[in-house]
Design an enzyme around this catalytic site. Structure first.
Site, PDB file in Angstrom:
ATOM      1  NE  ARG A  40     -37.418 -21.489 -70.045  1.00 35.80           N
ATOM      2  CZ  ARG A  40     -37.138 -20.239 -69.727  1.00 35.80           C
ATOM      3  NH1 ARG A  40     -37.047 -19.869 -68.456  1.00 35.80           N
ATOM      4  NH2 ARG A  40     -36.935 -19.342 -70.670  1.00 35.80           N
ATOM      5  CE  LYS A  97     -47.383 -21.903 -37.281  1.00 39.01           C
ATOM      6  NZ  LYS A  97     -46.934 -20.487 -37.238  1.00 39.01           N
ATOM      7  CD  GLU A 147     -48.168 -18.501 -34.109  1.00 40.19           C
ATOM      8  OE1 GLU A 147     -47.598 -18.559 -35.214  1.00 40.19           O
ATOM      9  OE2 GLU A 147     -49.308 -18.962 -33.896  1.00 40.19           O
ATOM     10  CG  ASP A 183     -49.536 -14.774 -35.375  1.00 43.79           C
ATOM     11  OD1 ASP A 183     -49.032 -14.522 -36.478  1.00 43.79           O
ATOM     12  OD2 ASP A 183     -50.661 -15.280 -35.243  1.00 43.79           O
TER      13      ASP A 183
END
Length: 327
Positions: free
Chosen positions: A146, A213, A242, A263
């Site tokens: 797994r 940003k 950005e 953006d």
């Protein structure tokens, strides 16, 4: 049950060629089999980090705090039983992480194991295709199953999704690029899967490149001010900024940004942005992007399409482990 009987080997399953010095050596020096380590390094992965992830996955699955035994396997499989199992694709896609799956097996297997490789990372595979065959103790195969599949299916899903974007952009100059929206602890593996699928990586961490940003802009008092603050503090670092508007774009391109992230620009605004920049900076589109409109954005002349979904939302590629019946 005594420690030597546990399915998890403390030695890491090193082969005869390993220069680790045995179970008493430091784990950082032990590592994986040298040949496997080299294959991982050639793929741009840190073998020590891969081994750590493998140990973490197995330790989680065995729940070492509660005894660390695969109770079903220990109860049903004789200790000396040996078997061969095949990792087999259940659906079409692009495979990634085969050597990582081998690393998971390596930390579990108490004896050396034999592998037969039928596919390589980056290959397009079809449903029913064998990818990897492993012969070792049956208990070890089932205990590792797994954890190995979780990682292999996850990475192959990312590679498959990335390949779809790369195919959509084929013939243009744009590249699909990932983000830092990755699973904690698995960033290097997931970004490897993006590369395997034909994409390119954005920064690996907050320290190797700057990305200004909207919150940085608010805190700094403006987009140009934020860019200049980063450039002055880290003059040798690439700085991406950005922007939300063409006015901000003009500000930062004049300030000297290396890369500008557009953006939520429409294709029409993106094309206008490309004309304004005129090759003075690289441009990256983000937001509004889908496979259906990817080529329309690429046709504007942007350099990158940022797709966070590659790592945060890609479905797994279904791969199974099939134990061969005794002959």
């Amino acid at each position: 049950m005594s420690t030597p009987d546990l399915p998890l080997a403390e030695s890491g399953g090193c082969g005869d060629g390993c220069g680790c010095g045995g179970a008493d050596a430091d784990m950082m020096e032990c590592g994986l089999d040298p040949a496997l380590s080299q294959l991982l390094a050639d793929a741009g992965l840190d073998p020590v980090e891969v081994e750590d992830i493998a140990h973490m996955a197995i330790a989680e699955d065995l729940d070492m705090a509660s005894g660390g035994v695969d109770v079903t396997t220990v109860a049903t499989i004789p200790e000396d039983a040996v078997a061969t199992a095949d990792f087999t694709a259940r659906e079409d896609g692009v495979v990634a992480g085969l050597r990582v799956a081998e690393a998971v097996l390596s930390v579990v297997c108490t004896d050396e194991f034999e592998v037969e490789r039928h596919a390589e990372d980056g290959d397009r595979v079809t449903a029913g295709q064998k990818l990897l065959s492993v012969t070792t103790r049956t208990r070890d195969l089932l205990t590792a199953e797994r954890s190995a599949l979780n990682i292999l299916c996850r990475l192959s899903g990312i590679a498959t999704a990335t390949r779809a974007w790369a195919d959509a952009l084929e013939g243009t100059t744009a590249k699909v690029r990932d983000t830092r929206k990755t699973t904690p602890g698995l960033r290097s593996l997931e970004k490897f899967a993006v590369r395997t699928g034909g994409g390119v990586n954005h920064r690996m961490s907050l320290s190797d490149a700057a990305l200004v940003k909207d919150n940085h802009v608010v805190a700094a008092g403006g987009v140009a001010q934020a860019f200049k603050a980063v450039r002055e503090s880290f003059p040798g670092l690439a700085v991406e900024v950005e922007v939300d508007t063409l006015d901000q774009l003009r500000e930062v391109v004049e300030a000297g940004a290396d890369l500008i992230l557009l953006d939520n620009f429409t294709p029409a605004l993106t094309q206008e942005a490309v004309a304004i920049v005129g090759g003075r900076a690289l441009l990256e589109s983000s937001g509004r992007l889908t496979l259906a409109n990817a080529r329309e954005y690429a046709a504007t002349g942007v350099d990158f399409l940022a797709v966070g979904a590659l790592t945060h939302s890609s479905p797994i590629l279904d791969i199974g482990l099939d134990l061969r019946a005794a002959e």
